[in-house]
Design a protein around this motif. Structure first.
Motif, short mmCIF file in Angstrom:
data_model
loop_
_atom_site.label_atom_id
_atom_site.label_comp_id
_atom_site.label_asym_id
_atom_site.label_seq_id
_atom_site.Cartn_x
_atom_site.Cartn_y
_atom_site.Cartn_z
N GLU A 234 0.82 -1.21 0.00
CA GLU A 234 0.00 0.00 0.00
C GLU A 234 0.86 1.27 0.00
O GLU A 234 0.44 2.31 -0.52
CB GLU A 234 -0.92 0.00 1.21
N LEU A 235 2.05 1.18 0.56
CA LEU A 235 2.91 2.36 0.64
C LEU A 235 3.49 2.77 -0.72
O LEU A 235 3.93 3.91 -0.89
CB LEU A 235 4.08 2.11 1.62
N ILE A 236 3.46 1.86 -1.69
CA ILE A 236 4.05 2.16 -3.00
C ILE A 236 3.40 3.41 -3.62
O ILE A 236 4.07 4.23 -4.26
CB ILE A 236 3.91 0.94 -3.94
N THR A 237 2.09 3.55 -3.42
CA THR A 237 1.37 4.70 -3.99
C THR A 237 1.96 6.02 -3.54
O THR A 237 1.92 7.02 -4.28
CB THR A 237 -0.11 4.65 -3.55
N TYR A 238 2.54 6.04 -2.34
CA TYR A 238 3.00 7.30 -1.75
C TYR A 238 4.51 7.50 -1.90
O TYR A 238 5.08 8.38 -1.27
CB TYR A 238 2.59 7.33 -0.28
N GLU A 239 5.13 6.72 -2.77
CA GLU A 239 6.56 6.87 -3.01
C GLU A 239 6.88 8.02 -3.96
O GLU A 239 8.04 8.41 -4.08
CB GLU A 239 7.13 5.58 -3.61
N MET A 240 5.90 8.55 -4.64
CA MET A 240 6.16 9.49 -5.72
C MET A 240 5.12 10.59 -5.77
O MET A 240 4.04 10.49 -5.18
CB MET A 240 6.17 8.74 -7.06
N ASP A 241 5.48 11.65 -6.48
CA ASP A 241 4.49 12.63 -6.90
C ASP A 241 4.57 12.69 -8.42
O ASP A 241 4.76 11.64 -9.05
CB ASP A 241 4.72 13.99 -6.21
N SER A 242 4.44 13.85 -9.04
CA SER A 242 4.48 13.92 -10.50
C SER A 242 5.88 14.25 -11.03
O SER A 242 6.03 14.66 -12.18
CB SER A 242 3.48 14.97 -11.00
N SER A 243 6.90 14.06 -10.20
CA SER A 243 8.28 14.31 -10.61
C SER A 243 8.98 12.98 -10.89
O SER A 243 8.37 11.91 -10.87
CB SER A 243 9.03 15.06 -9.51
N LEU A 244 10.28 13.04 -11.10
CA LEU A 244 11.09 11.84 -11.33
C LEU A 244 11.54 11.19 -10.03
O LEU A 244 12.09 10.09 -10.05
CB LEU A 244 12.34 12.20 -12.15
N GLU A 245 11.32 11.89 -8.91
CA GLU A 245 11.90 11.45 -7.64
C GLU A 245 11.09 10.31 -7.01
O GLU A 245 9.90 10.15 -7.27
CB GLU A 245 11.96 12.64 -6.68
N ARG A 246 11.78 9.52 -6.16
CA ARG A 246 11.16 8.40 -5.47
C ARG A 246 11.68 8.33 -4.03
O ARG A 246 12.82 8.67 -3.75
CB ARG A 246 11.46 7.07 -6.17
N GLY A 247 10.83 7.84 -3.14
CA GLY A 247 11.21 7.64 -1.74
C GLY A 247 10.11 6.86 -1.03
O GLY A 247 8.93 7.10 -1.27
N THR A 248 10.48 5.94 -0.18
CA THR A 248 9.50 5.07 0.46
C THR A 248 9.19 5.55 1.87
O THR A 248 10.10 5.69 2.70
CB THR A 248 10.02 3.63 0.53
N PRO A 249 7.93 5.79 2.19
CA PRO A 249 7.58 6.21 3.56
C PRO A 249 7.58 5.00 4.50
O PRO A 249 7.44 3.85 4.07
CB PRO A 249 6.18 6.78 3.39
N ARG B 32 1.15 15.75 2.42
CA ARG B 32 0.81 15.40 1.04
C ARG B 32 -0.64 15.76 0.76
O ARG B 32 -1.53 15.51 1.57
CB ARG B 32 1.03 13.90 0.82
N GLY B 33 -0.85 16.35 -0.41
CA GLY B 33 -2.21 16.62 -0.88
C GLY B 33 -2.62 15.55 -1.88
O GLY B 33 -2.86 14.40 -1.52
N ALA B 34 -2.62 15.93 -3.17
CA ALA B 34 -3.00 14.97 -4.21
C ALA B 34 -1.79 14.39 -4.93
O ALA B 34 -1.95 13.57 -5.84
CB ALA B 34 -3.93 15.64 -5.22
N GLY B 35 -0.59 14.81 -4.57
CA GLY B 35 0.60 14.28 -5.21
C GLY B 35 0.81 14.76 -6.63
O GLY B 35 1.44 14.09 -7.44
N THR B 36 0.29 15.95 -6.95
CA THR B 36 0.43 16.48 -8.31
C THR B 36 1.65 17.36 -8.48
O THR B 36 1.89 17.89 -9.56
CB THR B 36 -0.82 17.29 -8.71
N GLY B 37 2.43 17.56 -7.40
CA GLY B 37 3.61 18.42 -7.47
C GLY B 37 4.63 17.91 -8.47
O GLY B 37 4.78 16.71 -8.67
#
Length: 869
Positions: free
Chosen positions: A24-39, A68-73
């Motif tokens: 479930e955490l995979i969804t929150y690893e990213m926004d609309s950029s190239l970056e990634r990170g696991t909470p 985090r809002g909608a992750g559109t950043g």
């Protein structure tokens, strides 16, 4: 996250509000950029108290928090690069209060931008910031990024509409910044938090102001042979003194992508196109479009088309706002002065050719907010690296033109390494000071905004060279009471301040070259030698002036080009630095915005020896915190304004006022409230007490200005409403305007009067005045109905009675979330009246920031920011 920590987190909330499952955490690893990170976990709070509870827990366990809002950043701002807890605000999505009469709204951070806009339109209102992601982006994310959008050229970015915030600090403290009134006597920390990218705090409640929705809109497209030709056309439109709602530009590459994706019927054979939108009353649209169309044709436009239906317009805008998803690309969001658009885009094209990558352009031409879109396949690592190398060189080009490395997408992870390109070590250190004040343990969105390697600050040493101003500073440091220090440059000022800090000599800043009252042993720092126009950029709509320059001088200089700084002062000798530092606003702010909205950047001398340049001469700049806003209304307690750069506007082509005689104050206030929903071109709606001997005891003034057709249409509606509610026949005049009535009242202040400004939410004005009409009628006064401000010159003979009167007024204002401050005190009451009578919840943050920038505590009289906890 270790198991015992995950369990303890679930104990402070409902377990259904906490997600720790790796899938479930995979969804929150990213926004609309190239970056990634696991909470380590995702938490779904429902209330401010729950956010506070989570923050306290995270602080105790030294765990980062990422809001985090909608992750559109687009910059990696919501990516949990260092793990920790993601605060996901989708369950805090309520509209807490919509005040249609007072034109304001209170919302939670999870409310979607489009949902708010749809809701307020039902009331005939409008929330102008409209980012392309507005269909899903949340208000909390909009505020955290200081979101913009196509309509910012005319209406401004998010910060212009935010009046107050409720925030939660990293240690769980809940703090109120600002509120629903305007101009609270406190540092504008709400302006700093707007655009902070989650690095200072979590935002849990938002107070925003609204405007009337324009009755009519007309949208036109125009084709050009090249971007350069279209850019010249944009400059010509602006030079003519026109302010369209939007001026959007795109090149052929982008048009073809959008046409394949959304089929809006774009001129894909052209080298570039403009989308021009005008709004206002129906009567003004055809003249506006006709004038703009003629200018565009004179500058090479062809194939001009006007959207004939709302569906056609919506299809066009759907295509424009879908550009980000129409093709795989990397966006280099940035801003340059408008006159540098063409050469900057040419440079971007050359840079991308050099690195073997393709680039297209779609951007907000009206405010110089560029979006070079470099085509990229994310899964091609060699291409990604080539794109990033090109992006860095484009950033260098942006900075070379005095631009901002991000105009609306934010710094986040993506651009943090570019911050030293734009900011000096002293400026980065000043930004870091703010971070430390709010978040000393670096738990709020750590690693964002600031470069991995922070350069060392280089303050000016306190030993000044042997020039007259510095010799006087050395003399003052030896203890001459009431001495005068008149620096000529920022460097002289900061070295002198450093010497005075070392000697712990109090300093009061003045625009005059005379000693002023205050602390007896204080040195007076005069800006009299910091005077004159430093730079005038008519094509880029800004002017830079020394802080000691009077507003009158600036306005007279600009009048020859039919330009203005949209500020007014009651005093002819008032300096621009003094007006900014005191946050002096007039009724016309309802149309043009306040001082904070006109200030683009400033040069500041800090008392610790640093010179910083706060901001840049562009309308959109979200690279770091909004430093200029901290000095608006700081009353000289944070640093010396050396020069200021202000936004320019065209002088209005028409300006008329309706004056309505009023026999009863409450009736006049009620009438003004009924007229407020009409305000589109209005620059003042005020009720003033008349001088003795006037035909009526009060006068209601309604001023409208701008395009002649809009002014006439609005005043026609006002007359109709006045007739319907039974008001007397209004008299139409060119002068005085509502703002001029305010100027006259303040300028003609009785020397024995106690002058007070009351600030309350506009929605509370009617009830406040009704309940205290007798208390207000103790001298001259004016009620600014639209802005919730009451200016009073109280002529009360006995000091004790005056104090009692003031305290009652203050209690009443404070009880409804407002304030009442003293702006001028008669000689016989000096020292016996508390000037502020207001202690903001953020006072401890104000003290901490002042301690970093003025560690010796030499600036100010010790009352605005007190040393006491």
């Amino acid at each position: 996250m270790e198991t015992h920590l995950a369990q303890s987190l679930k104990q402070i909330l409902d377990q259904r509000q906490v997600v720790t499952d790796p899938i479930e955490l995979i969804t929150y690893e990213m926004d609309s950029s190239l970056e990634r990170g696991t909470p380590d976990a995702v938490v779904f709070p429902r209330t401010t108290e729950e956010v506070s509870r989570v923050a306290r827990w995270a602080n105790e366990n030294h765990i980062p928090i990422v809001a985090r809002g909608a992750g559109t950043g687009r910059s990696g701002g919501a990516v949990p690069e260092r793990g920790g807890i993601v605060l996901e605000f989708s369950r805090m999505n309520r509209v807490i209060d919509l005040d249609a009469a007072g034109r304001s709204v209170v919302v939670e951070p999870g409310l979607v931008n489009l949902t708010l806009d749809t809701l307020v339109k039902v009331e005939g209102l409008y929330y102008p910031p409209d980012p392309s992601s507005g269909r899903v982006a949340t208000m909390g994310g909009n505020v955290a990024e200081n979101a913009g959008g196509p309509h910012c050229f005319k209406y401004g970015v998010t910060t212009k509409y935010i009046t107050g915030l409720e925030i939660v600090l990293a240690d769980g403290q809940i703090v109120r910044l600002g509120g629903r009134a305007l101009d609270y006597p406190e540092y504008d920390l709400a302006g700093v938090v707007t655009g902070n990218e989650g690095t200072l705090c979590a935002i849990t409640r938002i107070d925003a102001r609204l405007v009337r929705i324009p009755p009519s809109i007309k949208t036109m497209t125009a084709a050009f042979d090249s971007i350069a030709q279209a850019g010249q056309a944009v400059s010509a439109v602006i030079a003519a003194g026109l302010v369209p709602a939007t001026l959007e530009m795109m090149d052929q590459k982008i048009m073809r992508f959008i046409e394949q994706f959304a089929h809006p019927g774009l001129p894909i054979d052209a080298g570039a196109m403009l989308i021009v939108e005008v709004d206002g009353y129906t009567a003004s649209l055809d003249p506006q479009i006709a004038e703009i169309a003629e200018i565009l044709r004179q500058n090479g436009a062809r194939d001009l088309r006007i959207a004939q239906t709302e569906q056609e317009r919506e299809t066009l805008w759907f295509g424009r706002k879908s550009a980000g998803g129409a093709y795989p690309h990397y966006t280099v969001d940035s801003t340059v002065p408008r006159s540098r658009i063409a050469e900057t885009l040419d440079a971007a094209n050359r840079i991308c050719d050099k690195h073997g990558v393709r680039v297209g352009h779609v951007f907000h031409a009206g405010d110089g907010n560029l979006h070079p879109s470099i085509m990229m396949e994310e899964h091609n690592p060699q291409q990604v690296q080539a794109v990033l190398r090109a992006a860095r060189e484009i950033m260098q080009e942006i900075v070379r033109h005095d631009g901002a490395i991000t105009g609306e997408h934010g710094v986040g992870i993506e651009k943090r390494e570019f911050m030293p390109l734009m900011y000096s070590p002293n400026e980065l250190a000043a930004l870091w000071d703010i971070k430390q004040v709010f978040d000393p343990n670096n738990l709020m969105n750590p690693g964002k905004v600031f470069p991995p390697e922070m350069p060392r600050a280089n303050p000016t040493p306190p030993a000044p060279p042997s020039t007259a101003p510095f010799d006087s500073a050395q003399g003052m440091a030896q203890g001459t009471p009431g001495a005068l220090f008149t620096p000529r440059t920022a460097e002289e000022a900061t070295a002198g301040l450093a010497a005075l800090s070392a000697a712990k000599r109090a300093v009061l800043i003045s625009g005059q070259s005379t000693v002023v009252g205050g602390r007896r042993s204080a040195v007076v720092l005069s800006t009299a030698n910091l005077r004159g126009i430093v730079k005038y950029a008519p094509d880029d709509l800004y002017i830079t002036a020394g802080a000691g320059t009077t507003l009158d001088e600036i306005q007279m200089f600009l009048a020859k080009d039919k330009r203005q700084v949209s500020l007014m002062s009651p005093w002819r000798d008032a300096t621009i630095g003094g007006l900014v530092a005191a946050n002096v606003n007039s009724p016309q702010r309802m149309l043009y915005g306040a001082v904070r909205d006109q200030l683009l950047c400033a040069t500041i001398a800090l008392a610790d020896g640093r010179v910083i340049r706060a901001g840049r001469p562009v309308v959109k700049n979200v690279a770091g915190y909004d430093l200029p806003k901290l000095f608006v209304g700081s009353y000289g307690t944070l640093g010396l304004l050396v020069d200021v750069t202000l936004k320019l506007m065209p002088l209005p082509r028409a300006k008329r006022t309706l004056l309505v005689p009023v026999d009863d104050l409450n009736r006049g206030i009620s009438w003004a409230g009924q007229l407020l929903p009409l305000a589109l071109a209005a620059s003042a709606i005020v009720v003033r007490k008349n001088d003795a001997g006037s035909a009526a005891p009060f006068v209601l003034a309604y001023t409208a200005e701008g395009i002649p057709e809009d002014v006439e249409s609005e005043l026609t509606q006002v007359r109709a409403v006045l007739a319907k509610i039974g008001a007397a026949q209004p008299m139409e005049v060119a002068t005085p305007s509502g703002t001029e009535l305010w100027q006259e009242l303040v300028a003609r202040a009785h020397p024995n009067a106690l002058h007070v400004r009351v600030g309350i939410a506009p929605k509370d004005v009617t009830a406040f005045v009704r309940e205290r009409a007798a208390r207000l009628d103790v001298g001259s006064f004016l009620v600014d109905v639209a802005n919730g401000q009451i200016t009073i010159g109280a002529e009360i003979g006995e000091p004790d009675r005056a104090k009692e009167w003031l305290e009652e007024l203050r209690r009443a204002a404070l009880d409804i979330g407002g304030y009442a401050i003293v702006t001028a005190t008669p000689e016989k009451m000096r020292g016996g009246v508390e000037r502020w009578g207001y202690r903001p919840e953020s006072h401890f943050l104000m003290r901490a920031l002042k301690a970093r920038w003025d560690p010796a505590g030499i600036l100010g009289d010790g009352t605005f920011v007190s040393a006491a906890a």
